[in-house]
Design an enzyme around this catalytic site. Structure first.
Site, PDB file in Angstrom:
ATOM      1  N   LYS A  94      22.711  40.855  37.711  1.00  0.00           N
ATOM      2  CA  LYS A  94      22.857  39.397  37.709  1.00  0.00           C
ATOM      3  C   LYS A  94      23.018  38.938  39.157  1.00  0.00           C
ATOM      4  CE  LYS A  94      24.868  35.837  34.706  1.00  0.00           C
ATOM      5  NZ  LYS A  94      23.595  35.167  34.428  1.00  0.00           N
TER       6      LYS A  94
ATOM      7  N   TYR B 180      26.687  37.410  40.358  1.00  0.00           N
ATOM      8  CA  TYR B 180      27.483  36.358  39.739  1.00  0.00           C
ATOM      9  C   TYR B 180      27.649  36.588  38.247  1.00  0.00           C
ATOM     10  CZ  TYR B 180      23.423  33.969  37.631  1.00  0.00           C
ATOM     11  OH  TYR B 180      22.325  33.657  36.882  1.00  0.00           O
TER      12      TYR B 180
ATOM     13  N   ARG C 116      29.947  43.660  32.905  1.00  0.00           N
ATOM     14  CA  ARG C 116      28.603  43.421  33.461  1.00  0.00           C
ATOM     15  C   ARG C 116      28.682  43.128  34.954  1.00  0.00           C
ATOM     16  NH1 ARG C 116      24.876  38.908  30.783  1.00  0.00           N
ATOM     17  NH2 ARG C 116      26.327  37.553  31.893  1.00  0.00           N
TER      18      ARG C 116
ATOM     19  N   LEU D 203      18.066  40.763  31.731  1.00  0.00           N
ATOM     20  CA  LEU D 203      19.516  40.753  31.848  1.00  0.00           C
ATOM     21  C   LEU D 203      20.112  41.136  30.486  1.00  0.00           C
ATOM     22  CD1 LEU D 203      21.775  39.888  33.920  1.00  0.00           C
ATOM     23  CD2 LEU D 203      22.064  37.919  32.428  1.00  0.00           C
TER      24      LEU D 203
ATOM     25  N   HIS E 247      19.625  42.925  58.146  1.00  0.00           N
ATOM     26  CA  HIS E 247      19.402  43.239  56.730  1.00  0.00           C
ATOM     27  C   HIS E 247      20.330  44.345  56.223  1.00  0.00           C
ATOM     28  CE1 HIS E 247      15.892  40.867  57.586  1.00  0.00           C
ATOM     29  NE2 HIS E 247      15.457  40.960  56.349  1.00  0.00           N
TER      30      HIS E 247
ATOM     31  N   ARG F  15      23.585  38.406  61.401  1.00  0.00           N
ATOM     32  CA  ARG F  15      22.415  38.595  60.546  1.00  0.00           C
ATOM     33  C   ARG F  15      21.685  39.898  60.855  1.00  0.00           C
ATOM     34  NH1 ARG F  15      17.029  37.899  60.111  1.00  0.00           N
ATOM     35  NH2 ARG F  15      16.296  37.329  58.034  1.00  0.00           N
TER      36      ARG F  15
ATOM     37  N   GLU G 157      12.291  38.041  28.753  1.00  0.00           N
ATOM     38  CA  GLU G 157      13.408  37.127  28.449  1.00  0.00           C
ATOM     39  C   GLU G 157      12.993  35.732  28.889  1.00  0.00           C
ATOM     40  OE1 GLU G 157      16.939  37.997  30.812  1.00  0.00           O
ATOM     41  OE2 GLU G 157      15.714  38.534  32.540  1.00  0.00           O
TER      42      GLU G 157
HETATM   43  N1  PDD Z   1      22.223  32.765  32.700  1.00  0.00           N
HETATM   44  N2  PDD Z   1      18.754  36.156  31.176  1.00  0.00           N
HETATM   45  C1  PDD Z   1      18.898  35.483  32.333  1.00  0.00           C
HETATM   46  C2  PDD Z   1      17.854  35.650  33.379  1.00  0.00           C
HETATM   47  C3  PDD Z   1      20.029  34.655  32.533  1.00  0.00           C
HETATM   48  O1  PDD Z   1      20.168  34.002  33.697  1.00  0.00           O
HETATM   49  C4  PDD Z   1      20.981  34.505  31.488  1.00  0.00           C
HETATM   50  C5  PDD Z   1      22.189  33.645  31.625  1.00  0.00           C
HETATM   51  C6  PDD Z   1      20.773  35.212  30.291  1.00  0.00           C
HETATM   52  C7  PDD Z   1      21.751  35.139  29.150  1.00  0.00           C
HETATM   53  O2  PDD Z   1      22.893  35.930  29.409  1.00  0.00           O
HETATM   54  P1  PDD Z   1      24.332  35.547  28.789  1.00  0.00           P
HETATM   55  O3  PDD Z   1      24.157  35.472  27.301  1.00  0.00           O
HETATM   56  O4  PDD Z   1      25.210  36.671  29.176  1.00  0.00           O
HETATM   57  O5  PDD Z   1      24.699  34.233  29.372  1.00  0.00           O
HETATM   58  C8  PDD Z   1      19.656  36.042  30.175  1.00  0.00           C
HETATM   59  C9  PDD Z   1      23.426  32.042  33.017  1.00  0.00           C
HETATM   60  C10 PDD Z   1      24.017  31.281  31.880  1.00  0.00           C
HETATM   61  C11 PDD Z   1      23.167  31.203  34.253  1.00  0.00           C
HETATM   62  O6  PDD Z   1      22.516  31.725  35.141  1.00  0.00           O
HETATM   63  O7  PDD Z   1      23.633  30.063  34.329  1.00  0.00           O
END
Ligand code: PDD
Length: 287
Positions: free
Chosen positions: A146, A32, A51, A202, A101, A99, A178
């Site tokens: 992501k 996502y 990304r 991320l 994997h 279903r 993070e």
């Molecule tokens: N999340 N690290 C993680 C684990 C994240 O889920 C996010 C953002 C970030 C920041 O990335 P960016 O600056 O590109 O938004 C770092 C989004 C906002 C979410 O899951 O809603």
């Protein structure tokens, strides 16, 4: 009722339906993006789409759309929305299949795009900062993807919510990675410390913007591993994300960060970020 995009159709959110056999539902098999939109202009769209491409490659899923197709679909959702500022959420899953994997032989990706209102963090939070807790980073080793499979992030963020705080700051093997849903920066003696991009975090789009602004403002930056002890001894801690922009963390695990107030480097960064964003909104700069 907001308009959403689902597999070629634009329809009201309430009418959007996916199969219960969708691999996103059954396995969390998808990726996502969340893209902030100011004054109906997507911010750093090219970077978010790049990304997305990297995340899709990371899970061996073909990108169902060209860059131009993504842009067209996102802009249509943005135009139909009732807000000027919004967060566009998009996800691509490996689609519906019996279903099993292993990947399905016949791939039909599910593509979903929606928008929701985006409000800048309230003034009081910007001026007072937020609290955070720390936890061991127990996620997988591909945090650069992501992925929609966010159960570890959900459980980690809930630790913050349980403590009445905004974020959980993650530590792996003695080093900062993070936040549960944000990137984290520390400031010591006027120097901004940022963990280097790796498979353990991320690569945040806001992280890049903040580093660019810092360099543009002549604020010293060190991109290098940040030890847990440095997080605990920091003068300032910041969290960044597309939905929260940049916020000061002023209490960590119940103790004040620095003097317990948003520090001078944060205030300079926050102000510069607003200028940067507004310049983009007026279309005076290519963001
Ligand atoms: N999340 N690290 C993680 C684990 C994240 O889920 C996010 C953002 C970030 C920041 O990335 P960016 O600056 O590109 O938004 C770092 C989004 C906002 C979410 O899951 O809603």
């Amino acid at each position: 009722m907001p308009l959403v995009y689902l597999n070629g159709d634009y329809l009201p959110l309430e009418e959007a339906r996916v199969s219960v056999l969708d691999r996103g539902f059954v396995f969390g098999d998808g990726v996502y993006e969340v893209i902030p939109v100011y004054d109906r202009r997507p911010f750093r769209l090219a970077e978010h789409l790049a990304r997305l491409q990297a995340s899709l490659e990371g899970i061996r899923l073909a990108n169902p759309h060209t860059r131009a197709e993504w842009e067209g679909r996102i802009l249509r959702i943005v135009e139909a929305a009732e807000w000027e500022d919004m967060g566009v959420y998009l996800q691509v899953t490996r689609g519906p299949a019996p279903r099993d994997h292993a990947f399905p032989k016949q791939l039909r990706q599910t593509v979903f795009i929606m928008a929701s209102p985006l409000t800048a963090p309230p003034r009081a939070l910007v001026e007072e900062g937020v609290c955070a807790v720390t936890a061991a980073d127990n996620r997988w080793l591909r945090c650069d993807i992501k992925a929609i499979a966010l159960l570890p992030n959900v459980l980690l963020r809930q630790l913050a919510a349980d403590a009445g705080c905004a974020e959980t700051i993650l530590i792996r093997d003695g080093y900062l990675t993070e936040g549960a849903a944000s990137n984290i920066f520390a400031v010591k003696d006027g120097v901004v410390l940022a963990p280097p991009k790796s498979n353990l975090m991320l690569p945040g789009i806001t992280y890049d913007v903040v580093l660019e602004i810092a360099r543009g403002q002549g604020i010293p930056v060190e991109v290098r591993p940040v030890a847990e002890a440095e997080v605990r001894a920091a003068d300032e801690l910041w969290l960044t994300s597309s939905t929260k922009e940049v916020m000061a963390v002023t209490r960590l695990d119940g103790r004040p960060v620095g003097e317990g107030r948003p520090g001078p480097v944060f205030r300079a960064m926050h102000a510069a970020y607003q200028v940067f964003k507004h310049t983009v909104m007026r279309g005076k700069a290519q963001a």
